[in-house]
Design an enzyme around this catalytic site. Sequence first.
Site, PDB file in Angstrom:
ATOM      1  N   PHE A  21       0.707  -1.220  -0.036  1.00 30.65           N
ATOM      2  CA  PHE A  21       0.004   0.052  -0.070  1.00 30.65           C
ATOM      3  C   PHE A  21       0.977   1.344  -0.044  1.00 30.65           C
ATOM      4  O   PHE A  21       0.854   2.161  -0.852  1.00 30.65           O
ATOM      5  CB  PHE A  21      -0.711   0.044   1.029  1.00 30.65           C
ATOM      6  CG  PHE A  21      -1.683   1.323   1.602  1.00 30.65           C
ATOM      7  CD1 PHE A  21      -2.245   1.928   0.768  1.00 30.65           C
ATOM      8  CD2 PHE A  21      -1.298   1.567   2.940  1.00 30.65           C
ATOM      9  CE1 PHE A  21      -2.791   3.315   1.101  1.00 30.65           C
ATOM     10  CE2 PHE A  21      -1.975   2.951   3.510  1.00 30.65           C
ATOM     11  CZ  PHE A  21      -2.590   3.654   2.222  1.00 30.65           C
ATOM     12  N   LEU A  88      10.656  -0.262   2.738  1.00 30.56           N
ATOM     13  CA  LEU A  88       9.276  -0.500   3.265  1.00 30.56           C
ATOM     14  C   LEU A  88       8.888  -1.873   3.533  1.00 30.56           C
ATOM     15  O   LEU A  88       7.845  -2.204   3.983  1.00 30.56           O
ATOM     16  CB  LEU A  88       8.259   0.395   2.475  1.00 30.56           C
ATOM     17  CG  LEU A  88       8.442   1.856   2.528  1.00 30.56           C
ATOM     18  CD1 LEU A  88       9.500   2.420   1.694  1.00 30.56           C
ATOM     19  CD2 LEU A  88       7.048   2.393   1.785  1.00 30.56           C
ATOM     20  N   ALA A  89       9.727  -2.745   2.927  1.00 30.08           N
ATOM     21  CA  ALA A  89       9.058  -4.137   2.973  1.00 30.08           C
ATOM     22  C   ALA A  89       8.918  -4.629   4.369  1.00 30.08           C
ATOM     23  O   ALA A  89       9.866  -4.514   5.031  1.00 30.08           O
ATOM     24  CB  ALA A  89      10.141  -5.175   2.261  1.00 30.08           C
ATOM     25  N   ALA A  90       7.895  -5.329   4.701  1.00 34.17           N
ATOM     26  CA  ALA A  90       7.624  -5.788   6.006  1.00 34.17           C
ATOM     27  C   ALA A  90       6.374  -6.532   6.306  1.00 34.17           C
ATOM     28  O   ALA A  90       5.385  -6.559   5.084  1.00 34.17           O
ATOM     29  CB  ALA A  90       7.490  -4.469   6.871  1.00 34.17           C
ATOM     30  N   GLN A  91       6.408  -7.537   7.200  1.00 35.82           N
ATOM     31  CA  GLN A  91       5.164  -7.918   7.551  1.00 35.82           C
ATOM     32  C   GLN A  91       4.389  -6.852   8.639  1.00 35.82           C
ATOM     33  O   GLN A  91       4.937  -6.648   9.438  1.00 35.82           O
ATOM     34  CB  GLN A  91       5.200  -9.426   8.431  1.00 35.82           C
ATOM     35  CG  GLN A  91       3.896  -9.957   8.815  1.00 35.82           C
ATOM     36  CD  GLN A  91       2.975  -9.412   9.784  1.00 35.82           C
ATOM     37  OE1 GLN A  91       1.945  -8.693   9.058  1.00 35.82           O
ATOM     38  NE2 GLN A  91       2.954  -9.485  10.758  1.00 35.82           N
ATOM     39  N   TYR A 158       4.881  -8.067  16.289  1.00 39.30           N
ATOM     40  CA  TYR A 158       5.058  -7.160  15.301  1.00 39.30           C
ATOM     41  C   TYR A 158       5.454  -5.911  15.850  1.00 39.30           C
ATOM     42  O   TYR A 158       6.736  -5.362  15.274  1.00 39.30           O
ATOM     43  CB  TYR A 158       3.639  -6.470  14.564  1.00 39.30           C
ATOM     44  CG  TYR A 158       3.963  -5.387  13.816  1.00 39.30           C
ATOM     45  CD1 TYR A 158       4.056  -5.551  12.627  1.00 39.30           C
ATOM     46  CD2 TYR A 158       3.366  -4.245  14.388  1.00 39.30           C
ATOM     47  CE1 TYR A 158       4.257  -4.395  11.818  1.00 39.30           C
ATOM     48  CE2 TYR A 158       3.482  -2.970  13.671  1.00 39.30           C
ATOM     49  CZ  TYR A 158       3.905  -3.048  12.187  1.00 39.30           C
ATOM     50  OH  TYR A 158       4.257  -1.836  11.510  1.00 39.30           O
TER      51      TYR A 158
END
Length: 375
Positions: A21, A88-91, A158
């Site tokens: 997003f 920005l890549a993440a769970q 998280y």
Amino acid sequence: MTGFADSYRGKTVFITGHTGFKGSWLALWLTRLGAKVVGYALPPSGEQTLFEDLRLAELVTHIVGDVRDRNVLAQAMQTHRPDVVFHLAAQSLVRPSYAEPVETFETNVMGTVNLLEAVRQTSSVRACVVVTSDKCYENREWIYAYRENDAMGGFDPYSASKGCAELVTSSYRRSYFPPESHAVHGVGLASVRAGNVIGGGDWAVDRIVPDCMRALMNEQAIQVRNPSAIRPWQHVLEPLAGYLWLGSRLLQNAPTYSEGWNFGPHGTSNITVQAIVEAILQRWGSGSWVRPVESEAPHEAHFLKLDITKAVNALGWQPVFDINATIDAVVDWYAAYHHDAHLDVRAFTLRQIEAYERTAAQQGLAWAPAPCEVP
């Protein structure tokens, strides 16, 4: 100081997580600014994705890859030799982190390690911005807004993984990219923590705004788990403007800006989940909400705010939208998507970016870019 309009023109910008997003909004904005965007991410997932609706594969170099794969990530960065990196890549969800803690830590912590190792191995990089979360702070449920020098922590996997990612970034900055030795290594490294980011094109499950929009589109009551929880709500363009402005400052004066930064809303946008839902209902013009019965709901923070004094005073950034303008922009995007079967999503999203830029320019903000051509 001038805005960031020309900071990225002609430069290669590497974005991890560009199929998500926030990553999709950032990639589109950077192409508008004239950057050559290289994206590295897992394939877009779900029946609806902003990446596909924006047709971003036509605009960027799209690399399918996992940040947990250190060698592939490093090779991609060395091949494309970026000037700037946005990680920005993440769970990115709290509740799924309870179900998949190992994946969450591997992606959010070791993914950050792998990214920074790739930066170390790529001599072209001049600026790197690592995106974490407002939930990186040790949440004591106090009424005070968290500042950049408050302790990292996290109750759930998280939040803890984001606190760890901040510690990893700080360690790499001190060990390999110290600001006082910038003349030797040439890299500016900063981390950024945003509030509860909302905006058009977020279709994630178990996030309040996408949940609201799905329910309204299907004429169902919105399920609201924690109506009294307070969050720092902000439109997606607010932190992205901060990231872009910070990146441009790192390119110009890395030693001054190689730190951690909060990008949140003004205090009047720190409101309850119930208030957000009811504002969405009012803007949409119909609908209702209910509170479901959950016998064993996992722990979630109740009270969370960010102190943005440092970004306002030291970086010259501040929010553009108040909470009403934020809700208007969000609901207008989903309403257009829902009601116009022939909507050009890319063109509509670019118009929202342009409107945001114009408002920022009218407010005299230092970063506000001058108009430029739409790709």
